[in-house]
Design an enzyme around this catalytic site. Structure first.
Site, short mmCIF file in Angstrom:
data_model
loop_
_atom_site.label_atom_id
_atom_site.label_comp_id
_atom_site.label_asym_id
_atom_site.label_seq_id
_atom_site.Cartn_x
_atom_site.Cartn_y
_atom_site.Cartn_z
N SER A 71 76.56 81.60 50.71
CA SER A 71 76.52 80.32 51.57
C SER A 71 77.40 79.30 51.16
O SER A 71 77.80 79.24 50.05
CB SER A 71 75.20 79.71 51.12
OG SER A 71 74.02 80.51 51.49
N GLU A 119 79.20 74.56 48.71
CA GLU A 119 78.28 75.26 47.63
C GLU A 119 79.26 76.02 46.76
O GLU A 119 79.40 76.59 45.51
CB GLU A 119 77.15 76.12 48.02
CG GLU A 119 76.64 76.83 47.09
CD GLU A 119 75.20 77.25 47.42
OE1 GLU A 119 74.75 78.38 47.23
OE2 GLU A 119 74.40 76.82 48.24
N ARG A 143 70.83 73.36 43.05
CA ARG A 143 72.07 74.03 43.06
C ARG A 143 73.00 73.09 41.89
O ARG A 143 74.01 72.89 42.05
CB ARG A 143 72.96 73.96 44.31
CG ARG A 143 72.35 74.96 45.30
CD ARG A 143 72.10 76.51 44.63
NE ARG A 143 71.65 77.35 45.91
CZ ARG A 143 70.18 77.43 45.96
NH1 ARG A 143 69.60 76.95 44.92
NH2 ARG A 143 69.88 78.05 46.84
#
Length: 325
Positions: free
Chosen positions: A226, A299, A176
């Site tokens: 998420s 996130e 990420r």
């Protein structure tokens, strides 16, 4: 100044591409967010370049978004100019086993075109609700695949207005993460290397992943996917559930009872509700993780102006979370 700026925008875009005081809740999958001062939808690299130059000349801050699938926009909105790189900037071309796509192309559409061409390697991204630009920027992934596995090169616009084509290994892609935000680059497009595969197998894998998403994720509610990154060696959803926070809520922001790794909007959640719930979940998980001291990192990207959160002591934070029996 406003009319003058509008007139300058009309020198670059058509009137239907320009919006003033545009509610950002209409452009995020969370369905949350106050108004953007100016919101535009360019369709070419030249338009994007000119918009960036115009904003710089007017000393206006610029924000870029795709389809808003990983964003929480503040209740007070976004100052300056918001440039959406979306459907109008989503060309896809096949060059043998190399697929080129502009940044606004959806991952689902790219996966569909790869399937039609009998190319495998992009099935993991078929159900990720985002655009290529965002996926490259955050190295999106699912089901064991990541963008770094298939990217060969990325075209970006630098803060100085220069267009560069960079090999994927220049982006320092990891979980990420990429250096793109730190450098202030804007993704314009990318090339993806795939390989020949069996269409039956490709379709079967895409359907398997799609079924897993539908059964395990709260797709029936607005969310930003998420909410937290996966801590090394742990799963965010399990940590949240083990802390007794499944179903916890602040206003209409709620930890999903279907998957604790998702904060959802049950109806009229504000950005402040979501932000408060995120902070409280972080604190409770940190307190409950013992010597591991796990701090969950969001996130979800937060942009714009947020209402202030009242200073709270940790235990008050925990008590303020409403938990369903």
């Amino acid at each position: 100044m406003n009319m003058n700026f509008y007139e300058q925008l009309q020198q670059i875009l058509k009137p239907e591409q320009i919006f003033k005081e545009e509610p950002m809740k209409n452009h995020t999958t969370f369905r949350i967010g106050g108004p953007a001062d100016w919101f535009v939808t360019p369709s070419t690299k030249e338009e994007i370049h000119k918009l960036v130059d115009l904003a710089a000349s007017e000393l206006l801050p610029v924000s870029f978004i795709g389809n808003g699938s990983n964003l929480l926009v503040g209740d007070l909105g976004i100052r300056g100019l918001v440039i959406q790189i979306g459907r109008g900037f989503s060309k896809i071309e096949l060059e043998g086993e190399i697929l080129y796509a502009e940044a606004g192309a959806s991952l689902a559409r790219i996966a569909g075109q790869a399937y039609e061409a009998g190319l495998t390697g992009f099935e993991f991204a078929a159900g990720i609700p985002g655009t290529l630009g965002g996926a490259v920027t955050m190295n999106a992934g699912a089901y064991g695949g990541e963008m770094k596995d298939v990217l060969t090169e990325v075209e970006v616009l630098t803060p100085s207005g220069e267009r560069k084509v960079l090999p994927a290994d220049r982006l320092n892609l990891s979980y990420r993460y990429s250096i793109i935000p730190e450098e202030g680059w804007i993704v314009l497009g990318a090339r993806i290397r795939l390989s020949k595969g069996d269409k039956v197998d490709i379709k079967a894998k895409m359907e398997e992943y799609s079924l897993a998403r539908r059964t395990k994720q709260p797709l029936e509610f607005p969310s930003a996917g998420s909410t937290f990154k996966r801590p090394e060696g742990f799963f965010a959803g399990k940590l949240i559930q083990d802390s007794g926070l499944k179903g916890a809520s602040v206003g209409d922001a709620k930890v999903s009872t279907k998957h604790s790794g998702f904060v959802i909007n049950e109806g009229q959640a504000s950005a402040r509700d979501v932000q408060s719930l995120i902070y409280q979940v972080q604190q409770k998980v940190y307190e409950d993780s013992g010597e591991n001291k796990i701090m969950l990192n969001p996130e979800v990207k937060m942009i714009g102006e947020f209402l202030p959160l009242e200073p709270m002591e940790p235990m008050i934070l925990a008590r303020k979370v409403r938990i369903e029996e």
